[in-house]
Design a protein around this motif. Structure first.
Motif, PDB file in Angstrom:
ATOM      1  N   UNK A 234       0.838  -1.205   0.000  1.00 49.46           N
ATOM      2  CA  UNK A 234       0.000   0.000   0.000  1.00 49.46           C
ATOM      3  C   UNK A 234       0.877   1.262   0.000  1.00 49.46           C
ATOM      4  N   UNK A 235       0.434   2.351  -0.604  1.00 48.10           N
ATOM      5  CA  UNK A 235      -0.865   2.550  -1.238  1.00 48.10           C
ATOM      6  C   UNK A 235      -0.898   2.181  -2.722  1.00 48.10           C
ATOM      7  N   UNK A 236       0.203   1.621  -3.253  1.00 48.31           N
ATOM      8  CA  UNK A 236       0.205   1.245  -4.662  1.00 48.31           C
ATOM      9  C   UNK A 236      -0.636  -0.005  -4.910  1.00 48.31           C
ATOM     10  N   UNK A 237      -0.695  -0.900  -3.919  1.00 47.34           N
ATOM     11  CA  UNK A 237      -1.495  -2.117  -4.070  1.00 47.34           C
ATOM     12  C   UNK A 237      -2.977  -1.776  -4.111  1.00 47.34           C
ATOM     13  N   UNK A 238      -3.749  -2.641  -4.746  1.00 46.66           N
ATOM     14  CA  UNK A 238      -5.189  -2.434  -4.864  1.00 46.66           C
ATOM     15  C   UNK A 238      -5.843  -2.415  -3.480  1.00 46.66           C
ATOM     16  N   UNK A 239      -6.595  -1.368  -3.138  1.00 50.10           N
ATOM     17  CA  UNK A 239      -7.229  -1.315  -1.807  1.00 50.10           C
ATOM     18  C   UNK A 239      -8.426  -2.254  -1.715  1.00 50.10           C
ATOM     19  N   UNK A 240      -8.661  -2.832  -0.547  1.00 54.21           N
ATOM     20  CA  UNK A 240      -9.819  -3.733  -0.362  1.00 54.21           C
ATOM     21  C   UNK A 240     -11.100  -2.939  -0.161  1.00 54.21           C
ATOM     22  N   UNK A 241     -12.247  -3.622  -0.241  1.00 54.69           N
ATOM     23  CA  UNK A 241     -13.518  -2.953   0.002  1.00 54.69           C
ATOM     24  C   UNK A 241     -14.246  -3.536   1.210  1.00 54.69           C
ATOM     25  N   UNK A 242     -13.477  -4.101   2.156  1.00 55.70           N
ATOM     26  CA  UNK A 242     -14.014  -4.504   3.455  1.00 55.70           C
ATOM     27  C   UNK A 242     -13.348  -3.635   4.527  1.00 55.70           C
ATOM     28  N   UNK A 243     -14.137  -3.139   5.473  1.00 57.96           N
ATOM     29  CA  UNK A 243     -13.632  -2.160   6.436  1.00 57.96           C
ATOM     30  C   UNK A 243     -12.437  -2.682   7.223  1.00 57.96           C
ATOM     31  N   UNK A 244     -12.489  -3.921   7.721  1.00 56.03           N
ATOM     32  CA  UNK A 244     -11.400  -4.459   8.538  1.00 56.03           C
ATOM     33  C   UNK A 244     -10.110  -4.571   7.720  1.00 56.03           C
ATOM     34  N   UNK A 245     -10.245  -5.056   6.492  1.00 58.73           N
ATOM     35  CA  UNK A 245      -9.065  -5.183   5.636  1.00 58.73           C
ATOM     36  C   UNK A 245      -8.537  -3.810   5.221  1.00 58.73           C
ATOM     37  N   UNK A 246      -9.447  -2.862   5.039  1.00 60.46           N
ATOM     38  CA  UNK A 246      -9.017  -1.515   4.677  1.00 60.46           C
ATOM     39  C   UNK A 246      -8.262  -0.864   5.825  1.00 60.46           C
ATOM     40  N   UNK A 247      -8.676  -1.136   7.068  1.00 61.61           N
ATOM     41  CA  UNK A 247      -7.928  -0.609   8.216  1.00 61.61           C
ATOM     42  C   UNK A 247      -6.490  -1.139   8.209  1.00 61.61           C
ATOM     43  N   UNK A 248      -6.333  -2.428   7.966  1.00 64.29           N
ATOM     44  CA  UNK A 248      -4.984  -2.998   7.906  1.00 64.29           C
ATOM     45  C   UNK A 248      -4.181  -2.373   6.764  1.00 64.29           C
ATOM     46  N   UNK A 249      -4.835  -2.163   5.653  1.00 69.22           N
ATOM     47  CA  UNK A 249      -4.196  -1.544   4.486  1.00 69.22           C
ATOM     48  C   UNK A 249      -3.708  -0.134   4.821  1.00 69.22           C
ATOM     49  N   UNK A 250      -4.561   0.677   5.454  1.00 66.64           N
ATOM     50  CA  UNK A 250      -4.186   2.049   5.791  1.00 66.64           C
ATOM     51  C   UNK A 250      -3.155   2.090   6.913  1.00 66.64           C
ATOM     52  N   UNK A 251      -3.199   1.107   7.813  1.00 64.41           N
ATOM     53  CA  UNK A 251      -2.175   1.014   8.849  1.00 64.41           C
ATOM     54  C   UNK A 251      -0.810   0.782   8.214  1.00 64.41           C
ATOM     55  N   UNK A 252      -0.770  -0.086   7.213  1.00 63.27           N
ATOM     56  CA  UNK A 252       0.493  -0.317   6.510  1.00 63.27           C
ATOM     57  C   UNK A 252       0.906   0.919   5.728  1.00 63.27           C
ATOM     58  N   UNK A 253      -0.059   1.612   5.142  1.00 64.20           N
ATOM     59  CA  UNK A 253       0.249   2.854   4.431  1.00 64.20           C
ATOM     60  C   UNK A 253       0.888   3.868   5.358  1.00 64.20           C
ATOM     61  N   UNK A 254       0.353   3.991   6.572  1.00 63.92           N
ATOM     62  CA  UNK A 254       0.858   4.955   7.544  1.00 63.92           C
ATOM     63  C   UNK A 254       2.129   4.491   8.229  1.00 63.92           C
ATOM     64  N   UNK A 255       2.507   3.224   7.995  1.00 59.50           N
ATOM     65  CA  UNK A 255       3.689   2.644   8.659  1.00 59.50           C
ATOM     66  C   UNK A 255       3.570   2.820  10.172  1.00 59.50           C
ATOM     67  N   UNK A 256       2.394   2.467  10.682  1.00 57.81           N
ATOM     68  CA  UNK A 256       2.096   2.650  12.104  1.00 57.81           C
ATOM     69  C   UNK A 256       1.679   1.322  12.713  1.00 57.81           C
TER      70      UNK A 256
END
Length: 324
Positions: free
Chosen positions: A197-219
């Motif tokens: 992330x954020x280059x990878x395709x984002x998911x459309x499930x809230x829980x998976x999107x949270x993990x995706x954005x957490x990785x984006x933020x490196x947090x």
């Protein structure tokens, strides 16, 4: 210097995978990271604000100097004036995020519109130094991806708040006034692909999107400012479809300190609902479409003065307006 290096390493404003890494000025994403790094509070110490960021970016002093030369000093500067903060319409009813999440889910039932890689965004970003007035650089950026995974990026200097009037551009060695719609850069990049992330395709499930954005933020876990920053970075790579927007609103609905504020009209004239996070010395306002939950804009405003840099409460330091 050691403390400054530690701050930069923690925030990683210019990651190694950035297409502009080591190849000229900071790109749009790096500017956003530096803005957050330099203004937001950090547990246990105050982060240096403009001096560190613009020392690294090596632009604010020359931009402000150009402003003085071109526009005659600190008098009225309508061509580069910062936009005023958005104002919530008096008497409008705030819509809770949970209610908007239900509306967004209903709007996404047929899956249209669909997710698209690339972005179309208007930005107003403030540049500061410790001895010149702040200036605002308005730009429009369009990124389009092709079937072979190559992509184009077009950046123009324009301010829809003042159509047809010259704007200040920091392209090249000497910042100068340019015509509205002036092309700052037009580039084509070879095929590239990433599964991060954020280059990878984002998911459309809230829980998976949270993990995706957490990785984006490196947090390790997302604070509200980190969630909003990661959302902005996502939107600078992807134009979300209805299902991804619905998942994002559902995720935002679980954020306790993002409060509904009421109805606003965004900087492109679109009706929206505002959701506000008040931080130390700053305020973020997220603007969502009232029917679909689509992110329309994000405003980053100072709520405390920084006299050393000419920053006043109510100054809009950054604003992004995303379009399809």
């Amino acid at each position: 210097m050691a403390d400054e290096l530690e701050l930069l390493r923690d925030a990683n404003p210019v990651p190694a995978e950035s297409p502009h890494f080591g190849d000229g000025p900071l790109d749009h994403h790096a500017e956003r990271h530096l803005n957050r790094l330099l203004h937001d509070s950090h547990p246990g110490r105050r982060r240096p604000y403009a001096r560190l960021g613009w020392g690294l970016a090596a632009t604010a002093v020359v931009v402000a100097t150009a402003l003085t030369v071109l526009l005659g000093g600190p008098g009225p500067t309508p061509a580069v004036a910062a936009p005023r903060p958005l104002v919530v319409e008096a008497g409008s009813r705030p819509v809770p995020l949970g209610q908007l999440a239900e509306l967004a889910a209903a709007a996404a039932s047929d899956g249209s519109p669909s997710l698209r890689k690339g972005t179309h965004v208007q930005t107003w970003a403030m540049g500061m130094s410790d001895d010149k007035p702040p200036v605002t650089l308005p730009e429009e950026r369009v990124v389009r991806w092709r079937a072979d995974d190559s992509h184009t990026e077009l950046v123009v200097a324009t301010d829809p708040l003042r159509p047809g009037r010259p704007v200040l551009s920091d392209e090249g060695d000497e910042p100068h006034l340019v015509e509205d719609g002036h092309v700052i850069s037009r580039q084509t990049y070879p095929p590239s692909w990433s599964d991060a992330p954020p280059a990878a395709r984002p998911p459309h499930q809230a829980a998976r999107l949270r993990a995706y954005l957490t990785e984006t933020a490196r947090a390790g876990s997302l604070t509200t400012p980190e969630l909003l920053d990661a959302t902005a970075e996502l939107l600078d790579h992807w134009t979300l479809g209805a299902r991804e927007s619905a998942a994002l609103v559902r995720l935002l609905a679980d954020t306790e300190d993002l409060r509904p504020a009421g109805r606003v009209t965004d900087r492109l004239g679109r009706p929206g609902q505002a959701y506000v996070y008040d931080g130390k010395g700053s305020r973020r306002m997220l603007i969502l479409d009232p029917a679909t939950g689509t992110v329309l804009g994000l405003e980053f405003m100072a709520t405390a003065a920084e006299p050393e840099y000419g920053l006043k409460p109510g100054d809009v330091m950054e604003y992004s307006a995303w379009m399809r």
